[in-house]
Write an enzyme that holds these catalytic residues in place. Structure first.
Site, PDB file in Angstrom:
ATOM      1  N   GLU A 146      49.964  31.183  44.340  1.00  0.00           N
ATOM      2  CA  GLU A 146      50.093  30.819  42.879  1.00  0.00           C
ATOM      3  C   GLU A 146      51.435  30.428  42.600  1.00  0.00           C
ATOM      4  O   GLU A 146      52.163  30.815  41.742  1.00  0.00           O
ATOM      5  CB  GLU A 146      49.629  32.149  42.013  1.00  0.00           C
TER       6      GLU A 146
ATOM      7  N   GLU B 211      41.108  34.104  45.210  1.00  0.00           N
ATOM      8  CA  GLU B 211      41.130  35.486  44.101  1.00  0.00           C
ATOM      9  C   GLU B 211      40.164  34.847  43.056  1.00  0.00           C
ATOM     10  O   GLU B 211      40.252  33.968  42.591  1.00  0.00           O
ATOM     11  CB  GLU B 211      42.599  35.464  43.722  1.00  0.00           C
TER      12      GLU B 211
END
Length: 503
Positions: free
Chosen positions: A160, A277
């Site tokens: 991320e 995820e």
């Protein structure tokens, strides 16, 4: 009112990648006893192929080491804990999906960290040392586990970088990705590398920019990775976070959008898309994760996500997890499929049910899938979800389903999660929400975590069988229908009328 479905036995392939990968907390947690017990339990019941987590290069795993030698820094690598962790994964028939991060303190360019366990998210102070560490780690893994095995382990660069997990700019992430991807290919060109592992913010710009960068600079990319969560803005009350959810179609639309962008670039058009995820809420103290609502909500995602992505890794398999500190109670809104004390949550059964789905999709709508496998077994999975905080409850969704029959007799077994069944968090509340559990309380909660189960005989008529499925609001239901070779006639001495009500 029941929906009447007259189905044929012919369908299309069901793109079901539910067991491809699952998430974990930071890698160092894999050294804990309860973590290992949870993983074994999940593997025995569901059987994921890969596991992905943070912290491979964090100091608690201890790979990167610097000491002073003759007045100069001397770098070496310590793989003791890495070997213990990956050995345990392999012993439990699950392969690492390697995430390269975060930054060892001795190699970091700054002191910015995230989480209770303080993962450093700054770029490397020396990119050459970073590259050397990556190459040394992969070389060690190949030497230990064999090239033919390790080239099956996907490698994702960082986590991320478009939000707080990267202290650098977009261009600095591209620099990290390029030098890392080239280093991976130097170790072995058949190792698979991907990114950008983004989540939620400025997504389209990041995807376009990343693909252009890789194309224009001929940077290796073997798969595209990203994350998806479906929660709206949080309301924070003390240690808990409460959120409303977008509809699960929000995630499906995100996957479609990602595919549409990938199709614009030759470098990734035909590559795999991995959701490394996903969950409803992105916060590990959001009570939604412990509820039957979540089980039904996630089922809708699993029913269709495989049409667009080759994996969708639920974050996470276990509540042995410490992003916001050590869990303060058995039910605290943690991400895990399994709560502490090894108590399955409702969403655990979503994955277990979908792991049993057949490989041929006969029917699908917003509340049910009907599948079949090559042995003639039908598997029906149904769900209904609604946020109960508005005080309303949806009417049950009911189906009468007619299916072709190849045998005269079938065995039907149904499992139900929701309400009083498979809902240990409700029992925990009934017990007074104990912060720690006695042995007896743990036994009670494990029993409460089991779904309702019932079975019956089903007889064919005119080459067809008919089954009903009734799905209450915030429930998950699975019915498996197996063809039966009835051996009753071989028991000439067995009289069911004399057997106390046996049919």
């Amino acid at each position: 009112m029941k929906k009447q479905l007259q189905l044929s036995s012919k369908g299309k392939p069901f793109n079901n990648y539910v067991t491809h990968c699952v998430g974990t907390g930071r890698m160092g947690l894999a050294l804990q006893k309860e973590y290992q017990e949870h993983l074994k339990f999940v593997q025995d019941k569901i059987g994921f192929s890969y596991i992905r987590g943070h912290g491979l290069f964090c100091d608690d795993v201890g790979i990167y080491q610097e000491i002073e030698k003759d007045g100069k820094p001397f770098v070496y690598y310590n793989f003791t804990y890495l070997d213990r962790i990956f050995d345990y994964y392999i012993e439990n028939n699950i392969r690492p999906y390697i995430e390269l991060g975060f930054m060892p303190k001795a190699l970091a360019s700054g002191d910015r960290t995230i989480f209770y366990w303080k993962g450093n998210v700054t770029p490397p102070a020396d990119y050459n040392k970073w590259v050397d560490m990556v190459k040394a780690t992969l070389t060690h893994l190949i030497e230990r586990y064999g090239r033919d095995e390790v080239i099956k382990w996907p490698i994702e660069v960082w986590n991320e970088p478009n939000i707080g997990f990267w202290a650098g700019t977009m261009d600095e992430y591209f620099k990290l990705y390029e030098c890392t991807a080239r280093a991976i290919k130097e170790v072995d060109p058949d190792l698979k590398v991907g990114g950008p592992a983004i989540c939620g913010v400025d997504t389209e710009n990041w995807l376009h920019s990343f693909f252009k960068f890789c194309r224009d600079n001929n940077v290796p990319i073997d798969m595209v990775t990203r994350h998806c969560y479906m929660a709206k803005q949080p309301k924070i009350v003390g240690r808990y976070v409460y959120q409303e959810m977008f509809d699960p179609s929000y995630m499906i639309d995100e996957l479609k959008m990602t595919r549409e962008i990938m199709d614009q670039y030759d470098i990734v058009r035909d590559k795999e898309l991995h959701i490394t995820e996903f969950n409803s809420s992105y916060d590990p103290v959001c009570p939604v994760h412990d509820t039957p609502f979540n089980a039904a909500f996630i089922a809708r995602v699993l029913s269709e996500a495989g049409d667009y992505a080759q994996s969708y890794s639920y974050w996470t398999f276990s509540d042995v997890f410490e992003e916001k500190g050590i869990p303060a109670a058995v039910f605290h809104g943690g991400f895990g499929l399994v709560a502490n004390y090894m108590i399955p949550k409702p969403t655990f059964y979503t994955f277990e049910f979908f792991s049993k789905a057949g490989n041929e999709l006969i029917y699908r709508d917003e509340n049910i899938i009907v599948t079949k496998d090559k042995d003639g077994r039908y598997c029906l999975i149904g769900w209904s979800y609604h946020d109960p905080r508005d005080g309303k409850t949806l009417d049950p969704v009911s189906y009468e389903i007619t299916l072709p029959a190849e045998k005269a007799q079938y065995f039907s077994v149904t499992k139900v999660v929701g309400g009083k069944y498979g809902n240990a968090a409700q029992t925990w509340s009934n017990l007074g929400k104990p912060r720690t559990l006695t042995k007896k309380q743990a036994e009670i909660l494990k029993e409460a975590a089991k779904p309702l189960r019932y079975d019956s005989k089903v007889f064919a008529k005119d080459g067809k069988i008919s089954v009903n499925m009734d799905i209450e609001c915030n429930h998950l239901v699975m019915t498996e229908i197996f063809p039966v070779n009835d051996m009753t006639d071989t028991y000439w001495e067995f009289d069911t009328k004399e057997f106390y009500g046996l049919e």
